[in-house]
Design a protein around this motif. Sequence first.
Motif, mmCIF file in Angstrom:
data_model
loop_
_atom_site.group_PDB
_atom_site.id
_atom_site.type_symbol
_atom_site.label_atom_id
_atom_site.label_comp_id
_atom_site.label_asym_id
_atom_site.label_seq_id
_atom_site.Cartn_x
_atom_site.Cartn_y
_atom_site.Cartn_z
ATOM 1 N N ALA A 213 0.862 -1.185 0.000
ATOM 2 C CA ALA A 213 0.000 0.000 0.000
ATOM 3 C C ALA A 213 0.894 1.228 0.000
ATOM 4 N N LYS A 214 1.298 1.606 -1.208
ATOM 5 C CA LYS A 214 2.163 2.767 -1.345
ATOM 6 C C LYS A 214 1.365 3.899 -1.964
ATOM 7 N N TYR A 215 1.296 4.996 -1.224
ATOM 8 C CA TYR A 215 0.469 6.128 -1.629
ATOM 9 C C TYR A 215 1.237 7.128 -2.487
ATOM 10 N N GLU A 216 0.469 7.854 -3.278
ATOM 11 C CA GLU A 216 1.024 8.945 -4.079
ATOM 12 C C GLU A 216 1.133 10.143 -3.138
ATOM 13 N N PRO A 243 -4.290 9.192 -1.946
ATOM 14 C CA PRO A 243 -4.342 9.351 -0.481
ATOM 15 C C PRO A 243 -5.758 9.336 0.102
ATOM 16 N N ALA A 244 -6.749 9.545 -0.729
ATOM 17 C CA ALA A 244 -8.129 9.531 -0.230
ATOM 18 C C ALA A 244 -8.630 8.121 0.073
ATOM 19 N N ASN A 245 -7.926 7.095 -0.380
ATOM 20 C CA ASN A 245 -8.502 5.752 -0.375
ATOM 21 C C ASN A 245 -7.877 4.794 0.639
ATOM 22 N N ALA A 246 -8.733 4.182 1.431
ATOM 23 C CA ALA A 246 -8.287 3.142 2.359
ATOM 24 C C ALA A 246 -8.765 1.753 1.905
ATOM 25 N N ARG A 247 -9.981 1.675 1.401
ATOM 26 C CA ARG A 247 -10.471 0.360 0.936
ATOM 27 C C ARG A 247 -9.627 -0.139 -0.226
ATOM 28 N N LEU A 264 4.085 -7.257 4.313
ATOM 29 C CA LEU A 264 3.217 -6.256 3.699
ATOM 30 C C LEU A 264 3.597 -4.879 4.225
ATOM 31 N N MET A 265 3.919 -3.989 3.308
ATOM 32 C CA MET A 265 4.359 -2.670 3.760
ATOM 33 C C MET A 265 3.340 -1.585 3.427
ATOM 34 N N VAL A 266 3.241 -0.623 4.339
ATOM 35 C CA VAL A 266 2.440 0.580 4.125
ATOM 36 C C VAL A 266 3.408 1.757 4.068
ATOM 37 N N LYS A 267 3.122 2.690 3.194
ATOM 38 C CA LYS A 267 4.036 3.819 3.032
ATOM 39 C C LYS A 267 3.280 5.015 2.498
ATOM 40 N N PRO A 268 3.452 6.204 3.080
ATOM 41 C CA PRO A 268 4.164 6.559 4.311
ATOM 42 C C PRO A 268 3.521 5.919 5.547
ATOM 43 N N TYR A 272 -0.823 7.450 7.596
ATOM 44 C CA TYR A 272 -1.607 6.290 7.134
ATOM 45 C C TYR A 272 -1.708 5.206 8.211
ATOM 46 N N LEU A 273 -1.722 5.612 9.474
ATOM 47 C CA LEU A 273 -1.782 4.623 10.549
ATOM 48 C C LEU A 273 -3.110 3.857 10.555
ATOM 49 N N ASP A 274 -4.148 4.476 10.009
ATOM 50 C CA ASP A 274 -5.426 3.746 9.893
ATOM 51 C C ASP A 274 -5.267 2.534 8.978
ATOM 52 N N VAL A 275 -4.456 2.714 7.939
ATOM 53 C CA VAL A 275 -4.239 1.620 6.983
ATOM 54 C C VAL A 275 -3.380 0.525 7.633
ATOM 55 N N VAL A 276 -2.370 0.950 8.389
ATOM 56 C CA VAL A 276 -1.535 -0.020 9.113
ATOM 57 C C VAL A 276 -2.418 -0.870 10.024
ATOM 58 N N ARG A 277 -3.288 -0.198 10.771
ATOM 59 C CA ARG A 277 -4.151 -0.884 11.725
ATOM 60 C C ARG A 277 -5.096 -1.875 11.027
ATOM 61 N N GLU A 278 -5.655 -1.427 9.929
ATOM 62 C CA GLU A 278 -6.611 -2.255 9.201
ATOM 63 C C GLU A 278 -5.930 -3.508 8.615
ATOM 64 N N ILE A 279 -4.743 -3.334 8.092
ATOM 65 C CA ILE A 279 -4.012 -4.493 7.546
ATOM 66 C C ILE A 279 -3.670 -5.464 8.679
ATOM 67 N N ARG A 280 -3.241 -4.890 9.795
ATOM 68 C CA ARG A 280 -2.922 -5.736 10.963
ATOM 69 C C ARG A 280 -4.137 -6.600 11.361
ATOM 70 N N ARG A 281 -5.323 -5.983 11.310
ATOM 71 C CA ARG A 281 -6.548 -6.706 11.680
ATOM 72 C C ARG A 281 -6.909 -7.799 10.693
ATOM 73 N N GLU A 282 -6.726 -7.513 9.409
ATOM 74 C CA GLU A 282 -7.231 -8.401 8.370
ATOM 75 C C GLU A 282 -6.273 -9.516 7.964
#
Length: 342
Positions: A213-216, A243-247, A264-268, A272-282
Amino acid sequence: MNLTHRPRRLRGDGVRGMVSETDLDASDLIAPVFVDATTDERVEIPSMPGHERVPVEEAVARVEEVRETGVETVILFGVPESKDPDGSRAWADDGVIQRATRRVKAETDATVVTDLCFCEYTAHGHCGVLEDGVRGAPNGGTAADSSATAAGDHLTVDNDATLENIRKTAVSQAEAGADVIAPSGMMDGQVAAIRETLDDAGHENLPIMSYAAKYESAFYGPFRDAADGAPAFGDRRHYQIDPANAREAMREVELDVEQGADVLMVKPALPYLDVVREIRREFDHPVAAYNVSGEYAMLHAAAEKGWLDLEAVAYESLLSIKRAGADLILTYFAEDVAERLH
Ligand code: PBG
């Protein structure tokens, strides 16, 4: 007054450590190292205080400095001696990353992650081969003229042609001795292409840490100075996540999992800590977060003005990233924070 609940009972000095939920350890941290084939001495990176581009000859010394702080893993980024429209120095056997990886693996005990992308290697600075008609920059050119700007508006990286170059680069990094391959170009199907190619070449045990999940993001600015990888025209919004998208990030991650990503990496990270958290959950895979150059630069800039305590905010940032669910953190603060930990 009799209060049943007084959360502060657990905040006394003798008790708070016992109930602390999150720990930072040097083994969670990965330090980025920039190796530059165009220089024969270390060059400071002005927007990333404390970081430098080092020549191949200094790569071992630089990695030893990292290891002395307790950080065991580095991610190598290369600045090649020359650029072309395809970024062919990325898969050259004597390329900057290949040479640096060989030396670091031969002479240190570091774990080496190699970033796999073409933006530092292409003359136009995009993360792959451009589609026909918008090839833009000729060999070594900047494409900063008016026609290129127009092309940039419709710019598309040719996804599938780039996959072929990703395959070649993955094998050459594996052959140089990389311990982990980290594709960061956000091409569709890149994890599957790498997995298949590595397996065919006998590297079936080599893990892939996918920039899933690498954002522009505008937070990459200082890195692009450091690695000389800014796009000469246009931007990366056609291949990196909005950057608007989490789903959408969850879909990207799911695709990488299906294709065999190991980490699985999230960046930045911080925005984007919401995305980190969601991936951790799923997902049950290890999750990495990249605390990027802009996140580093802004804390330094504020500290320089005397507005923030650098050591404290750096530590708190990394702790937050772990608390959100990351197991690993790629960060320019790795050495400073690791030193503080022991
Ligand atoms: C290459 C790459 C980038 C970063 C890591 N790998 C730049 C980009 O996508 O533009 C950014 C890292 C940072 O800002 O610290 N694609």
